[in-house]
Write a protein that holds these residues in place. Sequence first.
Motif, PDB file in Angstrom:
ATOM      1  N   LEU A   1       4.868  15.435  -7.861  1.00 29.60           N
ATOM      2  CA  LEU A   1       4.764  15.050  -9.274  1.00 29.60           C
ATOM      3  C   LEU A   1       3.371  14.604  -9.737  1.00 29.60           C
ATOM      4  N   PRO A   2       2.573  13.888  -8.914  1.00 28.27           N
ATOM      5  CA  PRO A   2       1.281  13.424  -9.428  1.00 28.27           C
ATOM      6  C   PRO A   2       0.259  14.543  -9.666  1.00 28.27           C
ATOM      7  N   HIS A   3       0.484  15.728  -9.131  1.00 26.67           N
ATOM      8  CA  HIS A   3      -0.591  16.728  -9.062  1.00 26.67           C
ATOM      9  C   HIS A   3      -0.382  17.886 -10.045  1.00 26.67           C
ATOM     10  N   ALA A   4      -1.441  18.166 -10.838  1.00 28.27           N
ATOM     11  CA  ALA A   4      -1.334  19.084 -11.980  1.00 28.27           C
ATOM     12  C   ALA A   4      -1.012  20.523 -11.585  1.00 28.27           C
ATOM     13  N   ARG A   5      -1.315  20.902 -10.368  1.00 25.93           N
ATOM     14  CA  ARG A   5      -1.119  22.320 -10.026  1.00 25.93           C
ATOM     15  C   ARG A   5       0.339  22.640  -9.683  1.00 25.93           C
ATOM     16  N   ASN A   6       1.186  21.620  -9.591  1.00 27.93           N
ATOM     17  CA  ASN A   6       2.563  21.826  -9.121  1.00 27.93           C
ATOM     18  C   ASN A   6       3.560  22.011 -10.259  1.00 27.93           C
ATOM     19  N   LEU A   7       4.764  22.478  -9.878  1.00 29.11           N
ATOM     20  CA  LEU A   7       5.837  22.715 -10.856  1.00 29.11           C
ATOM     21  C   LEU A   7       7.149  22.129 -10.326  1.00 29.11           C
ATOM     22  N   VAL A   8       7.844  21.383 -11.176  1.00 29.98           N
ATOM     23  CA  VAL A   8       9.220  20.957 -10.878  1.00 29.98           C
ATOM     24  C   VAL A   8      10.111  21.646 -11.901  1.00 29.98           C
ATOM     25  N   ALA A   9      11.005  22.517 -11.438  1.00 34.27           N
ATOM     26  CA  ALA A   9      11.808  23.330 -12.360  1.00 34.27           C
ATOM     27  C   ALA A   9      13.291  23.048 -12.169  1.00 34.27           C
TER      28      ALA A   9
ATOM     29  N   ASP B   1       7.016  13.044 -20.788  1.00 38.56           N
ATOM     30  CA  ASP B   1       5.987  14.075 -20.962  1.00 38.56           C
ATOM     31  C   ASP B   1       4.943  13.961 -19.866  1.00 38.56           C
ATOM     32  N   ARG B   2       4.184  15.020 -19.723  1.00 36.51           N
ATOM     33  CA  ARG B   2       3.038  14.995 -18.819  1.00 36.51           C
ATOM     34  C   ARG B   2       2.116  13.844 -19.214  1.00 36.51           C
ATOM     35  N   GLY B   3       1.619  13.118 -18.248  1.00 38.49           N
ATOM     36  CA  GLY B   3       0.743  11.979 -18.558  1.00 38.49           C
ATOM     37  C   GLY B   3       1.492  10.658 -18.636  1.00 38.49           C
ATOM     38  N   ASP B   4       2.827  10.717 -18.847  1.00 39.17           N
ATOM     39  CA  ASP B   4       3.638   9.490 -18.813  1.00 39.17           C
ATOM     40  C   ASP B   4       3.712   8.991 -17.374  1.00 39.17           C
ATOM     41  N   SER B   5       4.094   7.736 -17.234  1.00 35.99           N
ATOM     42  CA  SER B   5       4.279   7.258 -15.863  1.00 35.99           C
ATOM     43  C   SER B   5       5.746   7.413 -15.458  1.00 35.99           C
ATOM     44  N   PHE B   6       5.969   7.554 -14.178  1.00 33.45           N
ATOM     45  CA  PHE B   6       7.329   7.737 -13.661  1.00 33.45           C
ATOM     46  C   PHE B   6       7.465   6.952 -12.369  1.00 33.45           C
ATOM     47  N   ALA B   7       8.577   6.208 -12.247  1.00 31.64           N
ATOM     48  CA  ALA B   7       8.769   5.356 -11.070  1.00 31.64           C
ATOM     49  C   ALA B   7       9.823   5.946 -10.141  1.00 31.64           C
ATOM     50  N   PHE B   8       9.453   6.116  -8.880  1.00 30.24           N
ATOM     51  CA  PHE B   8      10.427   6.430  -7.833  1.00 30.24           C
ATOM     52  C   PHE B   8      10.849   5.095  -7.227  1.00 30.24           C
ATOM     53  N   ASP B   9      11.795   4.421  -7.892  1.00 25.76           N
ATOM     54  CA  ASP B   9      12.140   3.048  -7.499  1.00 25.76           C
ATOM     55  C   ASP B   9      12.562   2.945  -6.040  1.00 25.76           C
TER      56      ASP B   9
ATOM     57  N   LEU C   1      11.674   4.511  -3.602  1.00 24.50           N
ATOM     58  CA  LEU C   1      10.557   4.663  -2.668  1.00 24.50           C
ATOM     59  C   LEU C   1       9.441   3.650  -2.961  1.00 24.50           C
ATOM     60  N   ASP C   2       9.684   2.801  -3.973  1.00 25.91           N
ATOM     61  CA  ASP C   2       8.690   1.822  -4.381  1.00 25.91           C
ATOM     62  C   ASP C   2       7.358   2.509  -4.701  1.00 25.91           C
ATOM     63  N   PHE C   3       7.446   3.595  -5.486  1.00 23.03           N
ATOM     64  CA  PHE C   3       6.257   4.401  -5.779  1.00 23.03           C
ATOM     65  C   PHE C   3       6.235   4.748  -7.257  1.00 23.03           C
ATOM     66  N   GLN C   4       5.126   4.454  -7.901  1.00 25.03           N
ATOM     67  CA  GLN C   4       4.960   4.764  -9.326  1.00 25.03           C
ATOM     68  C   GLN C   4       3.794   5.723  -9.476  1.00 25.03           C
ATOM     69  N   THR C   5       3.927   6.704 -10.395  1.00 24.87           N
ATOM     70  CA  THR C   5       2.850   7.678 -10.557  1.00 24.87           C
ATOM     71  C   THR C   5       2.768   8.150 -11.998  1.00 24.87           C
ATOM     72  N   THR C   6       1.649   8.788 -12.334  1.00 28.54           N
ATOM     73  CA  THR C   6       1.527   9.472 -13.617  1.00 28.54           C
ATOM     74  C   THR C   6       2.000  10.912 -13.412  1.00 28.54           C
ATOM     75  N   ILE C   7       2.782  11.415 -14.391  1.00 27.24           N
ATOM     76  CA  ILE C   7       3.298  12.776 -14.252  1.00 27.24           C
ATOM     77  C   ILE C   7       2.153  13.766 -14.480  1.00 27.24           C
ATOM     78  N   GLY C   8       1.718  14.421 -13.400  1.00 29.04           N
ATOM     79  CA  GLY C   8       0.652  15.419 -13.504  1.00 29.04           C
ATOM     80  C   GLY C   8       1.219  16.823 -13.488  1.00 29.04           C
ATOM     81  N   ALA C   9       2.297  17.019 -12.729  1.00 30.93           N
ATOM     82  CA  ALA C   9       2.878  18.361 -12.547  1.00 30.93           C
ATOM     83  C   ALA C   9       3.567  18.836 -13.825  1.00 30.93           C
ATOM     84  N   ASP C  10       3.760  20.130 -13.884  1.00 32.34           N
ATOM     85  CA  ASP C  10       4.516  20.744 -14.967  1.00 32.34           C
ATOM     86  C   ASP C  10       6.002  20.513 -14.660  1.00 32.34           C
TER      87      ASP C  10
END
Length: 483
Positions: free
Chosen positions: A374-382, A400-408, A410-419
Amino acid sequence: MKFTDLNPKREIGAHSLLVELGEFRLLVDGGMSPKDLGLAALPDYTRIPPNSIDLILVTHCHLDHIGSLPCIHRDQPAARVLMTPASAEILPVMLHNSHTVMLRQRDELEVAEYPLFSRSEVDAIADDLFPMDYGKTREFIKGNDRLRITFFPAGHVMGAASVLIEHRGKKHFFTGDILFRRQHTLEGAQIPAMRVDTLVMETTRGTAEHAPGFTYEGELGELFGAVGATLRRGGSCLLPVFALGRMQEMVTLVMEARRQRILPKNFPIYCSGLGLAVVDVFDRIFRSRRRYGLDFHAPDPITIAAMRQDLSLPLAPKGEPTFRRQILTALGVRPLPFSRLSPGRDFREPSLFITSSGMLVENTPAYQVASCLLPHARNLVAFTGFCDDDTPGGDLLARDRGDSFAFDALDFQTTIGADVRRFDASGHADREDLVEMARQLGPTDIILSHGDMDARAWFLQALPPVLPGARILNPEPQETYAV
Ligand SMILES: [Zn+2]
Ligand SMILES: [Zn+2]
């Protein structure tokens, strides 16, 4: 007929229906909600006295339909459990896996009541199944009462059945989860043309609206076009899917898309363990296809537009639906490398992941892979199937892309980079097809089940014009209705 929806919420959830017909008390399915944990994931069985159920009818082996069977079977050991021979093969695989998952969740998520059943309770059901072939009516007698049950192919997933119950001159039809469109790995639903008195129907896709000009084949073209473009630019793709049915269908489609050069020739494909275990069962079933009713043809089936789709379009099946384990060997499918999954860490080699859960439920393989991609722009989640709003998948789709998303989990938060995209390649019937089915069956009572409130709302306004005079019921959970 007296009818009670035991699912505590009006949503997909834990599907289980209590049906009372004269002397008989039946359950249709005994599911477990995919998005809840512990006892909250169960249907409300509390008001069913022990040893009071005669028959348990299983429409198919998705966990929202069978996940709590061992729990109810424990109190109803004399109940006959009816399902198709294919479902009887699949059921132990699904329930044993569910047991393993619950053990893990007990530790990782501290759900003290897990596991809700033991392995020997799964085996007890598997030893006690009553297989029913498609189209073969069986009569059951209790005291002076009798009823007749017939299963019909429901498409959707291997072994899935719609159920016709005949009792004292009345016909009651339960769709289960149903798909009229043919898949690569399965024929579409076959419902005989007949008038029924009661129709109990699923409503999963009541809110799914197609853009003008939509075709299933076109959507698959878009999906694999996007997957191909991602792999070619060095990115990886995640297709979150249900392990039973959609995973095998997607693998078959990947094979076809690669043959048509929509996808590049060589790239690693990873699938999760349950999906691979189901592959072995599918392989066995297709090798004795007649024995499992895959050659069944309903006499005089009703015709719905989706059944007549042009099957020669790209990515559509040719010949009879089939699946073979060799497809995985030909594609070089590998089991998911759990040791290499670390939140935020991208994959060096462009890869395709076809893993469960379809709704990205916490701590499933798809959830873990998503945390890497999810953090990386070159990837796709479909996403390709139904996704409940209250699951991580539904949450992700609402952002949306650029929003933050929490994997609670896994205790991991990231910015949505992937499509992150949604494609409409569901294993459930389109809402218009369900309305057409209802019109042709001409019931006097329709009961809506197995769908969210806004999905049911669409049917509440769409059904009356085509069935004037029919009573349409959107039942309160745990309320008993006489129809
Ligand atoms: Zn299903
Ligand atoms: Zn379902």
